[in-house]
Design a protein around this motif. Structure first.
Motif, PDB file in Angstrom:
ATOM      1  N   LYS A 235      -5.015  -1.015   1.478  1.00 30.03           N
ATOM      2  CA  LYS A 235      -5.557  -0.854   2.852  1.00 30.03           C
ATOM      3  C   LYS A 235      -5.292  -1.678   3.942  1.00 30.03           C
ATOM      4  CE  LYS A 235     -10.509  -0.546   4.300  1.00 30.03           C
ATOM      5  NZ  LYS A 235      -9.938  -1.281   5.772  1.00 30.03           N
ATOM      6  N   ASN A 236      -4.992  -3.000   3.549  1.00 29.17           N
ATOM      7  CA  ASN A 236      -4.528  -3.829   4.752  1.00 29.17           C
ATOM      8  C   ASN A 236      -2.955  -3.149   5.193  1.00 29.17           C
ATOM      9  OD1 ASN A 236      -6.497  -5.460   4.978  1.00 29.17           O
ATOM     10  ND2 ASN A 236      -5.519  -6.787   3.511  1.00 29.17           N
ATOM     11  N   CYS A 237      -2.152  -2.774   4.194  1.00 28.63           N
ATOM     12  CA  CYS A 237      -0.943  -2.103   4.438  1.00 28.63           C
ATOM     13  C   CYS A 237      -1.074  -0.660   5.367  1.00 28.63           C
ATOM     14  CB  CYS A 237      -0.134  -1.619   3.098  1.00 28.63           C
ATOM     15  SG  CYS A 237       1.405  -0.839   3.189  1.00 28.63           S
ATOM     16  N   GLU A 238      -1.865   0.099   4.969  1.00 32.92           N
ATOM     17  CA  GLU A 238      -2.197   1.439   5.637  1.00 32.92           C
ATOM     18  C   GLU A 238      -2.663   1.224   6.892  1.00 32.92           C
ATOM     19  OE1 GLU A 238      -2.809   4.006   1.909  1.00 32.92           O
ATOM     20  OE2 GLU A 238      -4.607   3.290   2.538  1.00 32.92           O
ATOM     21  N   GLY A 242       1.843   1.092   7.275  1.00 37.76           N
ATOM     22  CA  GLY A 242       2.590   1.027   6.478  1.00 37.76           C
ATOM     23  C   GLY A 242       2.358   1.959   5.260  1.00 37.76           C
ATOM     24  N   ILE A 243       3.251   2.146   4.415  1.00 33.96           N
ATOM     25  CA  ILE A 243       3.177   2.969   3.087  1.00 33.96           C
ATOM     26  C   ILE A 243       3.139   2.015   1.986  1.00 33.96           C
ATOM     27  CG2 ILE A 243       3.896   4.865   1.457  1.00 33.96           C
ATOM     28  CD1 ILE A 243       5.115   6.077   4.201  1.00 33.96           C
ATOM     29  N   ALA A 254       4.497  -3.660  -2.547  1.00 37.56           N
ATOM     30  CA  ALA A 254       5.230  -3.644  -1.658  1.00 37.56           C
ATOM     31  C   ALA A 254       4.661  -2.922  -0.559  1.00 37.56           C
ATOM     32  CB  ALA A 254       6.623  -3.392  -1.927  1.00 37.56           C
ATOM     33  N   CYS A 255       4.536  -3.358   0.833  1.00 41.11           N
ATOM     34  CA  CYS A 255       4.187  -2.496   2.026  1.00 41.11           C
ATOM     35  C   CYS A 255       5.340  -2.065   2.616  1.00 41.11           C
ATOM     36  CB  CYS A 255       3.071  -3.529   2.660  1.00 41.11           C
ATOM     37  SG  CYS A 255       2.610  -2.219   4.365  1.00 41.11           S
ATOM     38  N   ASN A 266       1.685  -6.627   5.136  1.00 37.30           N
ATOM     39  CA  ASN A 266       1.415  -5.500   5.922  1.00 37.30           C
ATOM     40  C   ASN A 266       2.500  -5.326   6.919  1.00 37.30           C
ATOM     41  OD1 ASN A 266       0.917  -7.356   8.306  1.00 37.30           O
ATOM     42  ND2 ASN A 266      -1.004  -7.537   7.295  1.00 37.30           N
ATOM     43  N   CYS A 267       2.575  -4.478   7.866  1.00 38.02           N
ATOM     44  CA  CYS A 267       3.508  -4.292   8.884  1.00 38.02           C
ATOM     45  C   CYS A 267       3.293  -4.617  10.256  1.00 38.02           C
ATOM     46  CB  CYS A 267       3.736  -2.702   8.797  1.00 38.02           C
ATOM     47  SG  CYS A 267       4.418  -1.991   7.190  1.00 38.02           S
ATOM     48  N   PHE A 268       2.357  -5.372  10.512  1.00 41.12           N
ATOM     49  CA  PHE A 268       2.270  -5.995  11.852  1.00 41.12           C
ATOM     50  C   PHE A 268       3.190  -6.841  12.286  1.00 41.12           C
ATOM     51  CE2 PHE A 268      -2.653  -5.094  10.713  1.00 41.12           C
ATOM     52  CZ  PHE A 268      -2.754  -4.303  11.620  1.00 41.12           C
TER      53      PHE A 268
END
Length: 300
Positions: A235-238, A242-243, A254-255, A266-268
């Motif tokens: 959820k944090n990744c999405e 991210g995927i 892996a994000c 995550n992707c932040f």
């Protein structure tokens, strides 16, 4: 030129090489993961290929040329619909018979290790069976001879039956609505050669008209186990764009970010995570910066 000035380049090269060699391996990049395959939106645990989605699903699901595919030991099938609210998907078998087109079919089974199961509402119909087939053994009770007879009559009224060597409205004595005592599920399926049948059809809905087989909904309806979305990692990744995927021999989470960088959080921050690739870049830059600072102080 002093001895320190002469020896420093060698010393700098040694430290730089040692620092870069000591950097541990990072998660490999995977820019092939997408959140859509053709017109089908992909959400965890589904993914577009290896390294995408959940590793258990990745063994059976992949996106090929914009077509979402499902693989089993008996073939590769197209996923025509995917419903996340009901945790179901519909498979299309190109060799499966429908009212408009009938032909000899292959078998269909689900691997025992799959997180999918055939929905009980799904109706499997065996067509063009030998009268000596075990499905007609009264002791086995494998055919639904009640309401199933109407399904057989409907299919045998189709012009498509000529594809399996029958005439329209032929006797339904070679048709069986398969209804085994043990429901068809994971690790179980249809073995047409063993059952001595030419083809099969699968119906997951009647389209509001049980009397018109042209309106019936043909395909194999599967339900999937949705217990894989159990923590906040995905959820944090999405939420960061991210995927969700996996990486490494241990298939750890892996994000996967839009720029192709993988992280463990995550992707932040333009796709980098402190515990991922960026951390090691910072470590290397700090080591090099420290060396340069030492050299400047030495010769000031």
């Amino acid at each position: 030129m002093s001895f320190c000035t002469q020896i420093f380049p060698v010393f700098l090269l040694f430290l730089l090489s040692h620092t870069l060699q000591a950097v541990p391996s990072i998660i490999p990049l995977n820019s092939s993961c997408t959140d859509k395959c053709g017109s089908i939106v992909l959400k965890y645990p589904f993914g577009s290929g290896f390294g995408c989605g959940h590793p258990t699903f990745s063994r059976f699901i992949k996106c090929t040329s914009g077509v979402l595919q499902f693989s089993t030991g008996t073939g590769i099938y197209t996923i025509s619909t995917l419903d996340y609210t009901t945790n179901t998907l519909i498979l299309t078998d190109p060799f499966m018979s429908t009212c408009s087109s009938m032909q000899n079919s292959g078998s269909f089974t689900l691997d025992r290790s799959t997180p999918f199961s055939i929905m009980k509402e799904n109706i499997f119909v065996l067509l063009g069976c030998s009268t000596t087939s075990a499905v007609f053994d009264p002791k086995q009770d494998l055919c639904n001879t009640g309401s199933g007879s109407n399904v057989c009559r409907g299919l045998y009224s189709c012009k498509g039956v000529t594809g399996i060597g029958l005439e329209p409205n032929a006797p339904i004595s070679t048709c069986c609505v398969y209804d085994p005592p043990v429901p068809i599920g994971s690790g179980y399926g249809l073995n047409l050669p063993r059952l001595q049948c030419s083809s099969y059809s699968s119906i997951y809905g009647f389209g509001g008209d049980e009397g018109d087989p042209m309106k019936w909904q043909y395909g194999i309806s599967l339900q999937y186990n949705n217990s894989y979305y159990t923590d906040d990692s995905c959820k944090n990744c999405e939420d960061s764009g991210g995927i969700c995927g996996f990486s490494g021999s241990d298939e750890s989470f892996a994000c996967i970010c839009r720029n192709g960088v993988n992280t463990t959080i995550n992707c932040f921050g333009r796709g980098y995570a402190w515990s991922g690739t960026w951390r090691y870049k910072i470590q290397t830059e700090i080591s090099i910066g420290g060396i340069l600072l030492f050299w400047m102080m030495l010769f000031i």
